[in-house]
Design a protein around this motif. Sequence first.
Motif, PDB file in Angstrom:
ATOM      1  N   ILE A  65      42.978  44.425  48.345  1.00 59.90           N
ATOM      2  CA  ILE A  65      41.517  44.428  48.450  1.00 59.90           C
ATOM      3  C   ILE A  65      40.897  43.552  47.358  1.00 59.90           C
ATOM      4  O   ILE A  65      39.922  42.844  47.605  1.00 59.90           O
ATOM      5  N   CYS A  66      41.487  43.589  46.163  1.00 62.08           N
ATOM      6  CA  CYS A  66      40.976  42.757  45.061  1.00 62.08           C
ATOM      7  C   CYS A  66      40.911  41.290  45.468  1.00 62.08           C
ATOM      8  O   CYS A  66      39.950  40.595  45.151  1.00 62.08           O
ATOM      9  N   GLY A  67      41.919  40.827  46.167  1.00 62.45           N
ATOM     10  CA  GLY A  67      41.954  39.424  46.570  1.00 62.45           C
ATOM     11  C   GLY A  67      41.132  39.117  47.798  1.00 62.45           C
ATOM     12  O   GLY A  67      40.500  38.058  47.891  1.00 62.45           O
ATOM     13  N   GLY A  78      35.148  43.907  45.757  1.00 59.36           N
ATOM     14  CA  GLY A  78      36.205  43.316  44.958  1.00 59.36           C
ATOM     15  C   GLY A  78      36.165  43.789  43.514  1.00 59.36           C
ATOM     16  O   GLY A  78      37.193  44.122  42.917  1.00 59.36           O
ATOM     17  N   GLN A  79      34.975  43.860  42.967  1.00 58.56           N
ATOM     18  CA  GLN A  79      34.802  44.303  41.582  1.00 58.56           C
ATOM     19  C   GLN A  79      35.210  45.771  41.433  1.00 58.56           C
ATOM     20  O   GLN A  79      35.913  46.137  40.487  1.00 58.56           O
ATOM     21  N   CYS A  84      39.806  50.003  40.062  1.00 58.02           N
ATOM     22  CA  CYS A  84      40.867  50.907  40.538  1.00 58.02           C
ATOM     23  C   CYS A  84      42.240  50.326  40.218  1.00 58.02           C
ATOM     24  O   CYS A  84      43.144  51.032  39.763  1.00 58.02           O
ATOM     25  N   ASP A  85      42.385  49.044  40.451  1.00 60.79           N
ATOM     26  CA  ASP A  85      43.636  48.333  40.205  1.00 60.79           C
ATOM     27  C   ASP A  85      44.069  48.489  38.745  1.00 60.79           C
ATOM     28  O   ASP A  85      45.243  48.726  38.457  1.00 60.79           O
ATOM     29  N   SER A  86      43.114  48.369  37.842  1.00 56.74           N
ATOM     30  CA  SER A  86      43.446  48.448  36.413  1.00 56.74           C
ATOM     31  C   SER A  86      43.956  49.838  36.027  1.00 56.74           C
ATOM     32  O   SER A  86      44.804  49.958  35.149  1.00 56.74           O
ATOM     33  N   ALA A 117      31.699  50.041  49.652  1.00 53.85           N
ATOM     34  CA  ALA A 117      32.109  49.872  51.053  1.00 53.85           C
ATOM     35  C   ALA A 117      31.009  50.345  51.991  1.00 53.85           C
ATOM     36  O   ALA A 117      30.716  49.704  53.010  1.00 53.85           O
ATOM     37  N   GLU A 118      30.372  51.439  51.638  1.00 47.86           N
ATOM     38  CA  GLU A 118      29.268  51.964  52.441  1.00 47.86           C
ATOM     39  C   GLU A 118      28.102  50.971  52.466  1.00 47.86           C
ATOM     40  O   GLU A 118      27.505  50.719  53.518  1.00 47.86           O
ATOM     41  N   ALA A 119      27.792  50.399  51.323  1.00 48.73           N
ATOM     42  CA  ALA A 119      26.716  49.405  51.249  1.00 48.73           C
ATOM     43  C   ALA A 119      27.056  48.182  52.095  1.00 48.73           C
ATOM     44  O   ALA A 119      26.189  47.625  52.772  1.00 48.73           O
ATOM     45  N   ALA A 120      28.324  47.782  52.078  1.00 48.32           N
ATOM     46  CA  ALA A 120      28.740  46.618  52.871  1.00 48.32           C
ATOM     47  C   ALA A 120      28.614  46.899  54.362  1.00 48.32           C
ATOM     48  O   ALA A 120      28.202  46.019  55.120  1.00 48.32           O
TER      49      ALA A 120
END
Length: 130
Positions: A65-67, A78-79, A84-86, A117-120
């Motif tokens: 998802i980050c990419g 992405g941000q 989460c990734d970190s 995700a909801e905003a998107a």
Amino acid sequence: MLDETSRCAAMDKQLEARLAVVRGRFSTRLTERLEQAAIDLPRMTGDQATSAELVAKTYCWIHDICGIASTIGFGAIGQAARACDSVLLGPYRSRRGLETEELNALTTHFERLRLAAEAAQCGTDASRGT
């Protein structure tokens, strides 16, 4: 010259239509995965092999998802995914479950990701200017 301009405009419309489909699929799948992650979160802690497996599985899709998110115009997603990734990176590399602090941080970041995700889905991702 006008023909070329018209052709480029038509191609832009086609590309935007295709991107809209990709964005819609991405948003739907992300929402589904986040729902599953909410169920899996409590099972990501501890010393069990299943905890480490859930961490690895979650890390892999979050890393994807980050990419992908920013590439298709979802900068806020992405941000949030990078946060989460970190949190997941250390446990993933160590092949272990989450510690309590990591679980708390991940829960917070997942909520931010869910909101992005909801905003998107509503078409209000601030990074897209909508």
